[in-house]
Structures are given as C-alpha cells and as structure tokens.
Design a protein around this motif. Structure first.
Motif: not given
Ligand code: WTA
Length: 631
Positions: A116-131
C-alpha cells in the motif's frame, strides 16, 4: 499540456521570469497537470537545512497524468513500443489505453499482496514492458519504487533492499543482453538470504530460465495478472509524498537512496522533456538508457508519458547482433528523437561508419546526449553520421539528485556548441564557485558547479538519513546545492561540464565512488589495502584503475587479478570491475597516513612527468616503484 518554448527570445524571457518570480513561474507551469486538489504555496524551503517543498498541500497521482488524462484524446495512440534484444523476436506495442490497463492490473496485484501507500518495492528486471508497468503500478497505488539496475550483484541488491526496508520484490527469471542470458531470480534469491523485510517476490517469465519458486513467498506474474481487475483506483498522494528511491554512488560510504517526490518531480520532468526535446504529437521518442538509472526514470518513463509522447523501450545493447543495431531500430520504428550516452556513441564510432551509413535515419529530427561530457570528436561523429547535420544535438547535463535536465540546449531553439551543455533551463540558477565558495562573476572561467536556488525536482532527502543529504550537497558551500562537478563558462555564458571534482568516477555513464570499489576489493582475503582512481578511457570515458597491496609475500599476479575481479563482481557487479590492477608493495601515504591520490591519478593518467610535491610522503621511494610498474 505543456507548450514548449519556440524561440531563443522566448527562452530568455521565460528564464528572466523564472528567476524574478519563481513561484509565479512554476505555479503557471503546474497548471498544465491534473491535480486532485490545489496547492497552498508553490514552494518553501531552506538550502541550509536541505529542505525544499513544492506544491505543498496539493494532491495528485502521477499515473493519472501519465495515462488517464490521455485516454480521451490519445487512448489509441501508442504509449510504448518495445524492441526485444533479438531483432528476430516480435516487438510489442501498447497504446495508452493498453498501458493504462496493464498498470491498473498490476497495481491491483500489488495491492492484493498487501502493498500500500508508502511501502517500498524493489524492482530488479530486464528492459521489458513489464518493468515499466511495475514502476507505474507502484506509483498508481502510492508504493515507493526502488529500481535496482539488473547488473548489480546480490550483495548490492541486499544493501539497497535493507536500506529502504522493501516489502516486495518484482523480478524476472532471467534477462537477455546481447548474446548472453543472465539470471535475475537466482540473484534475488541470494540477496534475500540477508534481507528480512521482503515478504513476497513476483516473478515474470522472460527467458524460460529454470527458477526455484519459494512456496508462500514467490508468485508468478502471469498467474497473478490473469484474474486482476483492470480498474485500479489511483492512490491520492500529497505533492511531497515519496514517489521513488534511486540509489546512487557518492564519494563516501555506501550508495545512498536519493528520494524524489510526486508533485515537483512530475512538473519538472514533464516541463524539461517538452522543452529540451520539443516532441511533436506524432513523434516516436527513444531514450536508450536503462530504467535502472535516473535517465530511464525521468526520460524513458515519466517525461514522455506525461507529455503523451510514444516512448521506445529497447531490451538489447548497441552492438548486438552488430554495431548497426541502434540505427536499424531507428529505421524500423521511425524514431524521431533519439537520446543516448557518449560511451555508446564512442563504441559505435570505433566500429566504423559503415554500420550507420547502411540505414536511412531519415525520420530523426532531434538528438540528445547524457551521462558524461561528450568529447568533440564524438559530438561531431554523432552530428554528422547520425544527425546528418540537420538534427540539433542537445547535450543534457543533470544528475540523479537533480531529477531532471538542468543545463542543455532546447532543441532547435538554443544555440549549440560542440562539447558544451549550454544554458540552464528556465528555473535553474547555476553558478561557478571558487575554492573559497565565492561566486565567480566573470565568464571564460572555471569553477565548481553549484545551484543557488531550489527547483521542483531536486533531491528531497537521502532515504533514512537526512543529515547525510545535508552534508553531501548543502554543506560544502553554504547556501548552494553542490553538484560535485567542475565546469567552465565561455564568453557567452554557455556552460561546459568538465567532470567530477570529487572521488566519484563515471564509467560509461555509471557512477561509482572510489571508496565503494576499494571496499569491494578489500573483501578479498589476500588484499591488505587498495586505492582506486579514474583515468581517461577512449570508450568508457573513465576507466577504473586499482592499486592494490597484497598481504602475501608470494603470489601469482594473474591469479590475483582474476580473484580481485571476481570479488568486485560478486560485491557490486561486473560493471564495476577494474580495467587495470597494479599490484604495489605500498601506497603513497603522507606521514599522517592519508593516501596521496593526486599521485595515483597522475600515474593512472600516464602523466608522470610532474608528480608535484612528494616531500610530505612517508616513503618517497614507493612512488618510484609505482611509476616503474604503471600499466
Ligand atoms: C555526469 C545522469 C557532462 C556528471 C543523468 C554528473 C555529465 C553525473 C552529463 C551524474 C553531461 C551527466 N555532461 N557530464 N551531459 N550528464 N554527467 O547521477 O558528472 O548517473 O554529476 O545522472 O554524470 O550522473 P547520474
């Protein structure tokens, strides 16, 4: 929508207005967006406390400005074109409506996982639309995205996840980069062994690479998305609520989490994109940066989408399957605006003109450069062979901390001068300072580049440690934001950026602190100590030169170098591997124990004719040995 400035006179007028009455100026720019409620005050702040607040009291959701508000007029226009690593694989296109749908669905997936609001999410992804979808979905539900470039090693990822206490990680099984396949999920699994805050991991299947799914923790993207609703109520955000954290290196300590907020970042990235690149409604715009860096955040996702511009996402590398790939993609997708880094230009220049001359590039209208100073040779090559001398080439100077482009030509509007970034954007007040921190009034001078007035997308804090932010950027020269760069002004007041004046090295546009690399090298059990400096590198701009002292009396230099490279790769990632490793018996130190980096820099640069005063050294003989052994 922002109406870009069209003449240099209008630029000068806007600039004067922005300096004389910043509140009025930015208030008017901000009228171009959808806000849920208005601001009370355009800005307030105090540089000495590293405080800056913009559009306080206003509420918004940046994704409504990137997506929803375009639906009526541009619903069927392309928002994104995705070009895969392999030119034979099918490309993918999303209209604004389709991107809106995907973002909404993934926003719901995140919410269903308790984010929810304020939670941190780490994104570790290839250069794809889903990123891009993952980034925007976080913004949609008010979660704070922390994208980590998918070239960092487990150790660096763990540091970043722990520093910001991420609750969830989004990743993929593996990624394609040129001829290579590189695992992502396995790296995350390793990182998570030392992270306690992560509850869930969402995995996108990109490369059919075998992964181990941890029961109760790991979720497949496609399974979660299958039943997700396409309606996702955007979270109501305060202008000063956090939008994202992006880690970047400084001259001391571990990388710091640069924090940007929703309102000011939105206004400035959109304003700067429109003015610097001058997009037309039908344009295809391509920024080759990875979303893992600030350029990818501001000018691959937010800037273009806020302006309703079609943005191209490229999964691959400039040289795969051959050094004509960039130009092939430009022709294939009729790219009009192309934004890349000098290091890419230099590597393609080295591969020869034939690759670029095989393509027409006739749709190109504007060229951009970012990440490091562009040398004149590269500037001319880019201008002549890519731009055919008919596309304005804008060299854009800015930083992770500035959020958006600060000094650059407005394409087709401002005068150009090879290797000069040029004039500041409206609202940006750069100065050159001398050693004592006094402003240099004259032109034809060099100095430390600083900014003397706040701007909407400036860094708000370094996550979890505001004092570090204050000390790093606002304390060196009181009353100024200090950039860490040196610059010069020509007779007409145009700026040329010379490079870093601190212990930060810029390797192919990637920032590393020398201390960060030294700490990694020192993890090797054979190493007693090390000192890292940058040196001029034909392709990378700067290369990494490491001087190391080995604990063992007897060692095999080839093995030792190999081991050091492995250690750095494991600690930071391949991108930080030293280009040269010189094994020395001791480092040149003053009697008080301080390493004399000036000497090491000279040796690394190959300029040993004048090493300056070495009389304060504890052991001047060390210098002779180092000079004799230079690589
Ligand atoms: C350097 C990248 C000269 C500079 C957007 C700065 C540049 C650092 C240019 C920030 C340019 C970036 N000319 N130098 N056009 N653009 N730099 O945070 O030293 O990855 O301080 O942001 O890159 O790197 P960062």
């Amino acid at each position: 929508m922002i109406q870009p400035i069209k003449t240099f006179d209008a630029y000068q007028e806007a600039y004067t207005k922005s300096v004389n009455d910043p509140a009025q100026f930015w208030g008017e720019v901000a009228e171009n967006f959808d806000w849920k409620s208005p601001w009370g005050k355009v800005f307030s702040g105090d540089f000495s406390q590293a405080e800056s607040k913009w559009f306080e009291g206003a509420t918004l959701n940046i994704t409504e400005n990137c997506l929803d508000r375009h639906l009526a007029e541009r619903g069927n226009k392309l928002a994104m074109i995705w070009e895969p690593n392999d030119p034979k694989e099918r490309f993918v296109r999303y209209t604004f409506r389709e991107l809106h749908e995907q973002v909404s669905k993934f926003g719901n997936v995140l919410r269903a996982q308790g984010v929810g609001k304020g939670d941190r999410v780490c994104i570790y992804m290839p250069m794809i639309p889903e990123l891009m979808v993952a980034v925007l979905a976080c913004a949609r539900i008010g979660a704070v995205h922390s994208v980590v470039f998918a070239g960092f090693a487990a150790h660096s990822i763990a540091d970043r996840i722990n520093d910001s206490g991420c609750k969830l990680v989004v990743t993929a099984d593996a990624l394609y980069r040129g001829a290579k396949q590189i695992p992502c999920k396995a790296v995350i699994d390793e990182a998570l062994l030392s992270c306690s805050t992560v509850e869930k991991v969402i995995v996108y299947e990109r490369a059919q690479w075998p992964v181990e799914m941890v029961v109760g923790r790991d979720i497949w993207w496609h399974e979660a998305m299958a039943s997700a609703s396409t309606h996702c109520e955007p979270e109501v955000m305060q202008a000063e609520d956090m939008l994202f954290i992006l880690y970047t290196s400084g001259s001391t300590g571990k990388p710091k989490g640069v924090v940007h907020t929703c309102g000011g970042y939105m206004v400035y990235t959109a304003y700067s994109f429109a003015n610097v690149f001058q997009p037309k409604e039908s344009d295809v715009y391509w920024c080759t940066a990875d979303i893992g860096w600030i350029t990818g955040h501001s000018y691959l996702i937010y800037g273009p989408l806020l302006n309703g511009t079609t943005t191209l996402v490229f999964e691959g590398v400039p040289t795969y399957p051959d050094p004509g790939r960039f130009w092939q993609v430009c022709d294939k997708h009729a790219v009009n605006i192309f934004y890349t880094a000098p290091t890419a230009i230099r590597s393609l220049m080295a591969a020869g003109e034939d690759h670029v001359l095989s393509y027409s590039l006739d749709k190109l209208r504007v060229l951009g450069s970012v990440g490091e100073p562009i040398n004149e040779e590269a500037w001319h090559w880019y201008n002549i062979h890519v731009g055919k001398e008919r596309c304005p080439l804008t060299d854009t100077w800015w930083q992770t901390e500035t959020g958006g482009i600060m000094i650059a030509a407005l394409a087709g509007v401002s005068p150009l001068k090879p290797s000069f970034a040029g004039y500041p954007l409206p609202g940006i007040q750069p100065v050159l300072l001398n050693q004592s921190g006094e402003e240099i009034a004259e032109n034809e001078q060099e100095g430390y580049l600083a900014i003397k007035f706040p701007w909407p997308s400036m860094i708000r804090t370094t996550y979890g440690d505001h004092e570090r932010c204050r000390l790093t950027y606002f304390d060196t020269y009181k009353g100024y934001y200090f950039t860490g760069d040196g610059a010069k002004r020509d007779t007409n007041g145009m700026y040329k950026i010379i490079g870093r004046v601190d212990d930060v090295i810029n390797v192919s546009g990637h920032r590393f602190g020398t201390a960060e690399i030294e700490n990694a090298i020192n993890q090797n059990t054979h190493i007693a100590e090390s000192a890292v400096v940058g040196y001029p590198h034909d392709i990378k701009g700067q290369g990494i030169y490491a001087f190391v002292v080995c604990k063992d009396k007897v060692f095999d230099p080839v093995n030792l170098r190999g081991e050091i490279n492995e250690t750095v790769t494991a600690q930071i990632g391949k991108i930080a591997k030293p280009d040269k490793i010189q094994i020395v018996s001791a480092l040149p130190k003053t009697r008080s124990g301080k390493i004399m980096r000036r000497i090491l820099r000279k040796v690394a640069e190959g300029d040993v004719s004048n090493l300056g005063d070495t009389s304060t050294l504890l052991d001047p003989l060390v210098v002779e040995e180092i000079v004799a052994g230079k690589l």
